[in-house]
Design a protein around this motif. Structure first.
Motif, PDB file in Angstrom:
ATOM      1  N   VAL A 295       0.806  -1.261  -0.050  1.00 27.62           N
ATOM      2  CA  VAL A 295      -0.021   0.117  -0.058  1.00 27.62           C
ATOM      3  C   VAL A 295       0.685   1.414   0.067  1.00 27.62           C
ATOM      4  O   VAL A 295       0.636   2.129   0.668  1.00 27.62           O
ATOM      5  CB  VAL A 295      -0.942   0.097   1.246  1.00 27.62           C
ATOM      6  CG1 VAL A 295      -1.937  -1.050   1.094  1.00 27.62           C
ATOM      7  CG2 VAL A 295      -0.352  -0.237   2.549  1.00 27.62           C
ATOM      8  N   ALA A 296       1.964   1.153  -0.689  1.00 30.97           N
ATOM      9  CA  ALA A 296       3.004   2.317  -0.748  1.00 30.97           C
ATOM     10  C   ALA A 296       2.305   3.694  -1.401  1.00 30.97           C
ATOM     11  O   ALA A 296       2.580   4.824  -1.072  1.00 30.97           O
ATOM     12  CB  ALA A 296       4.107   2.011  -1.488  1.00 30.97           C
ATOM     13  N   THR A 297       1.347   3.342  -2.416  1.00 30.17           N
ATOM     14  CA  THR A 297       1.052   4.473  -3.094  1.00 30.17           C
ATOM     15  C   THR A 297      -0.318   5.159  -2.299  1.00 30.17           C
ATOM     16  O   THR A 297      -1.283   4.587  -2.437  1.00 30.17           O
ATOM     17  CB  THR A 297       0.519   4.049  -4.683  1.00 30.17           C
ATOM     18  OG1 THR A 297       1.646   3.508  -5.243  1.00 30.17           O
ATOM     19  CG2 THR A 297       0.207   5.383  -5.424  1.00 30.17           C
ATOM     20  N   PRO A 298      -0.413   6.473  -2.073  1.00 29.65           N
ATOM     21  CA  PRO A 298      -1.461   7.024  -1.450  1.00 29.65           C
ATOM     22  C   PRO A 298      -2.605   7.138  -2.378  1.00 29.65           C
ATOM     23  O   PRO A 298      -2.581   7.306  -3.441  1.00 29.65           O
ATOM     24  CB  PRO A 298      -0.860   8.586  -1.065  1.00 29.65           C
ATOM     25  CG  PRO A 298       0.731   8.152  -1.154  1.00 29.65           C
ATOM     26  CD  PRO A 298       0.823   7.343  -2.333  1.00 29.65           C
TER      27      PRO A 298
ATOM     28  N   TYR B 275      -7.869  10.745  -1.877  1.00 29.60           N
ATOM     29  CA  TYR B 275      -9.157  10.860  -1.333  1.00 29.60           C
ATOM     30  C   TYR B 275      -9.961  11.893  -1.136  1.00 29.60           C
ATOM     31  O   TYR B 275     -10.958  12.128  -0.913  1.00 29.60           O
ATOM     32  CB  TYR B 275      -9.009  10.071   0.034  1.00 29.60           C
ATOM     33  CG  TYR B 275      -8.104  10.612   1.140  1.00 29.60           C
ATOM     34  CD1 TYR B 275      -8.569  11.749   1.775  1.00 29.60           C
ATOM     35  CD2 TYR B 275      -6.785  10.391   1.044  1.00 29.60           C
ATOM     36  CE1 TYR B 275      -7.683  12.262   2.646  1.00 29.60           C
ATOM     37  CE2 TYR B 275      -5.747  10.966   2.100  1.00 29.60           C
ATOM     38  CZ  TYR B 275      -6.540  12.005   2.820  1.00 29.60           C
ATOM     39  OH  TYR B 275      -5.303  12.500   3.655  1.00 29.60           O
TER      40      TYR B 275
ATOM     41  N   VAL C  22      -4.174   8.231   8.347  1.00 26.81           N
ATOM     42  CA  VAL C  22      -4.115   7.714   6.957  1.00 26.81           C
ATOM     43  C   VAL C  22      -2.439   7.522   6.714  1.00 26.81           C
ATOM     44  O   VAL C  22      -1.652   8.445   6.631  1.00 26.81           O
ATOM     45  CB  VAL C  22      -4.312   9.154   5.833  1.00 26.81           C
ATOM     46  CG1 VAL C  22      -3.985   8.345   4.369  1.00 26.81           C
ATOM     47  CG2 VAL C  22      -5.766   9.143   5.871  1.00 26.81           C
ATOM     48  N   THR C  23      -2.158   6.307   6.876  1.00 23.86           N
ATOM     49  CA  THR C  23      -0.689   5.900   6.848  1.00 23.86           C
ATOM     50  C   THR C  23      -0.799   4.242   6.218  1.00 23.86           C
ATOM     51  O   THR C  23      -1.795   3.895   5.870  1.00 23.86           O
ATOM     52  CB  THR C  23       0.064   5.826   8.556  1.00 23.86           C
ATOM     53  OG1 THR C  23      -0.699   4.656   8.961  1.00 23.86           O
ATOM     54  CG2 THR C  23      -0.197   7.178   9.156  1.00 23.86           C
ATOM     55  N   THR C  24       0.559   3.806   5.903  1.00 20.15           N
ATOM     56  CA  THR C  24       0.781   2.479   5.488  1.00 20.15           C
ATOM     57  C   THR C  24      -0.169   1.576   6.542  1.00 20.15           C
ATOM     58  O   THR C  24      -0.777   0.629   6.287  1.00 20.15           O
ATOM     59  CB  THR C  24       1.962   2.114   5.409  1.00 20.15           C
ATOM     60  OG1 THR C  24       2.776   2.333   6.717  1.00 20.15           O
ATOM     61  CG2 THR C  24       2.518   2.911   4.263  1.00 20.15           C
TER      62      THR C  24
ATOM     63  N   THR D 192      -2.979   2.274   8.229  1.00 26.22           N
ATOM     64  CA  THR D 192      -4.441   2.123   7.954  1.00 26.22           C
ATOM     65  C   THR D 192      -4.657   1.745   6.631  1.00 26.22           C
ATOM     66  O   THR D 192      -5.674   2.043   5.767  1.00 26.22           O
ATOM     67  CB  THR D 192      -5.008   3.598   8.141  1.00 26.22           C
ATOM     68  OG1 THR D 192      -4.721   4.421   7.001  1.00 26.22           O
ATOM     69  CG2 THR D 192      -4.743   3.913   9.352  1.00 26.22           C
TER      70      THR D 192
ATOM     71  N   GLN E  98      -3.535   3.293   3.881  1.00 31.09           N
ATOM     72  CA  GLN E  98      -3.610   4.439   3.001  1.00 31.09           C
ATOM     73  C   GLN E  98      -5.027   5.163   2.868  1.00 31.09           C
ATOM     74  O   GLN E  98      -5.157   5.973   1.972  1.00 31.09           O
ATOM     75  CB  GLN E  98      -2.544   4.333   1.730  1.00 31.09           C
ATOM     76  CG  GLN E  98      -1.244   4.063   1.819  1.00 31.09           C
ATOM     77  CD  GLN E  98      -0.444   5.341   2.139  1.00 31.09           C
ATOM     78  OE1 GLN E  98      -0.776   6.338   2.680  1.00 31.09           O
ATOM     79  NE2 GLN E  98       1.069   5.122   1.764  1.00 31.09           N
TER      80      GLN E  98
ATOM     81  N   ASN F 114     -10.528  -1.088   7.676  1.00 30.09           N
ATOM     82  CA  ASN F 114      -9.651  -0.522   6.801  1.00 30.09           C
ATOM     83  C   ASN F 114      -9.484  -1.310   5.546  1.00 30.09           C
ATOM     84  O   ASN F 114      -9.538  -0.680   4.260  1.00 30.09           O
ATOM     85  CB  ASN F 114      -8.339  -0.333   7.455  1.00 30.09           C
ATOM     86  CG  ASN F 114      -8.398   0.588   8.738  1.00 30.09           C
ATOM     87  OD1 ASN F 114      -8.880   1.315   8.819  1.00 30.09           O
ATOM     88  ND2 ASN F 114      -7.409   0.398   9.430  1.00 30.09           N
TER      89      ASN F 114
ATOM     90  N   ARG G 280     -10.402   0.041   1.828  1.00 30.71           N
ATOM     91  CA  ARG G 280      -9.426   0.213   0.667  1.00 30.71           C
ATOM     92  C   ARG G 280      -9.879  -0.432  -0.713  1.00 30.71           C
ATOM     93  O   ARG G 280      -9.718   0.156  -1.495  1.00 30.71           O
ATOM     94  CB  ARG G 280      -8.039  -0.536   1.117  1.00 30.71           C
ATOM     95  CG  ARG G 280      -7.047  -0.743   0.168  1.00 30.71           C
ATOM     96  CD  ARG G 280      -6.029   0.265   0.036  1.00 30.71           C
ATOM     97  NE  ARG G 280      -5.329   0.079  -1.170  1.00 30.71           N
ATOM     98  CZ  ARG G 280      -3.992   0.624  -1.470  1.00 30.71           C
ATOM     99  NH1 ARG G 280      -3.793   1.610  -0.714  1.00 30.71           N
ATOM    100  NH2 ARG G 280      -3.454   0.586  -2.468  1.00 30.71           N
TER     101      ARG G 280
END
Length: 412
Positions: free
Chosen positions: A29-32, A35, A164-166, A168, A170, A274, A278
């Motif tokens: 989930v590296a790419t934000p 949102y 909002v982080t890796t 969670t 992203q 989460n 996603r």
């Protein structure tokens, strides 16, 4: 105002043998996500989450919240949201808006149901609230505790710095961590991510834990660097606690418990929420899914480590949680707890009933239903899903037929 309603767990490096880390079982989930823009429009004021709906009723004076001198709107808000008092869990790590007020002597209380979490800290001027919008994910609010002003929820955008982080995935969501803390509640060291895949020995640092769990150690009730060192020598020293009065004054709280079963259920559902958010985002943004495989495994508790002894809560949460059903014609429910070898008797998450699942984009929901059908019929590729015995899979299928109105025709 920076709000970080961390429903958090984080622990230090532990010698846990060959136990796989939960962090090793998370998707890429590296790419934000964008949102804040269409089609998600997270910052748009419209929402269908439970707090937004209750807020409209408050504005229309269809509902009134009663203010109490010591706890403000807490008890009344729990009633309005149908959140059981028995769900209370207590956290003493300083991981919230009210970090200056939180300590092992004044823990923060969290109450929850399937969608919403209400946090109360003694002496705080506001309740912290997080919930789930089926299209936007985690939503964050405060409710000022002043009796001189009408009760009104205030939406908080800036808490997304933490939410909002890796960890969670992203998406705006909830955090599951476990902290060793010093005697003030300040985190010492640790790591994320904690969910139902994590062994008990990694869970609940920075939390009080009441109930019985036999010889299965956990990180709850361990306060200070000396206690952390003692834990490594005797990990059961602070376990199997049923009375917290030696740690702090329990009188201000709605109950004297921080139920181990409530903690287990809460950490199960926060990460699943989460995952659902996603998948929703990926589908609406027409991206290839990075979480669907993880979501399917998580729905069926495939990577849940087994319990080695019975677990017993002490607050009445088990009965309160199971009460909500729904039940099939034989009285069975996905909410029935096992607590002998695993968390649930029937290993398909009750979160399938929530709006976050039921309002998934049609394509994603159709794929999930088909794969759930395949698992229950032994047709899903891979051996892991065969861990669920045929009799249990049959029971789950019968429960779904009786309790989910919009099942695809092939389930019938």
């Amino acid at each position: 105002m920076r709000i970080c309603l961390l429903i958090g767990f984080l622990i230090g490096e532990l010698a846990v043998g060959t136990i796989a880390r939960a962090e090793e079982r998370i998707p890429d989930v590296a790419t934000p996500f964008p949102y804040g823009r269409p089609p998600i429009d997270y910052e748009d004021e419209s929402s269908t989450d439970p707090i937004a709906q209750l807020g409209k009723k408050l504005d229309a004076q269809q509902v009134r919240l009663k203010h109490e001198p010591s706890r403000g709107y807490l008890r009344s808000l729990l009633r309005a949201l149908d959140i059981p008092v028995e769900s209370q869990v207590l956290v003493y790590s300083k991981t919230s808006l009210n970090r200056k007020l939180i300590s092992p002597k004044t823990p923060r209380a969290i109450y929850f149901n399937d969608q919403t979490y209400v946090s109360w800290t003694p002496g705080s001027m506001a309740l912290e609230i997080s919930t789930v919008d089926p299209q936007k994910g985690g939503m964050f609010y405060t409710l000022p505790q002043s009796p001189e002003q009408p009760a009104k929820f205030v939406r908080a955008q800036n808490c997304l710095t933490c939410h909002v982080t890796t960890n969670t995935l992203q998406v705006p969501g909830h955090l599951a961590r476990s902290f060793f803390t010093d005697h003030r509640g300040e985190p010492l060291n640790g790591r994320s991510l904690i969910n139902h895949d994590s062994p008990l020995i990694k869970r609940w640092g920075g939390w009080y834990v009441t109930g019985d769990h036999g010889d299965q150690p956990h990180m709850g009730n361990v306060i200070g660097a000396d206690a952390a060192r003692e834990f490594r020598k005797n990990p059961l020293l602070h376990g199997n606690v049923n009375d917290l009065s030696s740690f702090f004054d329990v009188q201000p709280y709605l109950t004297p418990h921080s139920d181990i079963v409530a903690l287990m259920v809460m950490e199960h559902q926060t990460y699943l929420q989460n995952l659902l958010t996603r998948l929703n985002y990926e589908t609406r943004l027409e991206r290839e899914s990075t979480v669907e495989e993880f979501l399917l495994r998580y729905l069926f508790f495939i990577d849940e480590p087994p319990l080695t002894e019975d677990v017993f809560g002490d607050s009445g949460f088990t009965g309160a949680f199971e009460f909500y059903g729904p039940e099939d014609s034989h009285g069975r429910s996905l909410r029935q707890l096992d607590l002998e070898t695993r968390l649930f008797k029937y290993r398909l998450s009750y979160q399938i009933y929530t709006p976050a699942f039921q309002q998934l984009p049609a394509a994603a929901k159709a794929r999930l239903y088909k794969r759930i059908w395949n698992v229950l019929n032994g047709e899903e590729p891979g051996q892991d899903f065969q861990k669920i015995p045929l009799a249990e899979r049959k029971a789950i299928l019968e429960i779904l037929r009786d309790t989910v109105p919009d099942l695809p025709a092939y389930f019938r």
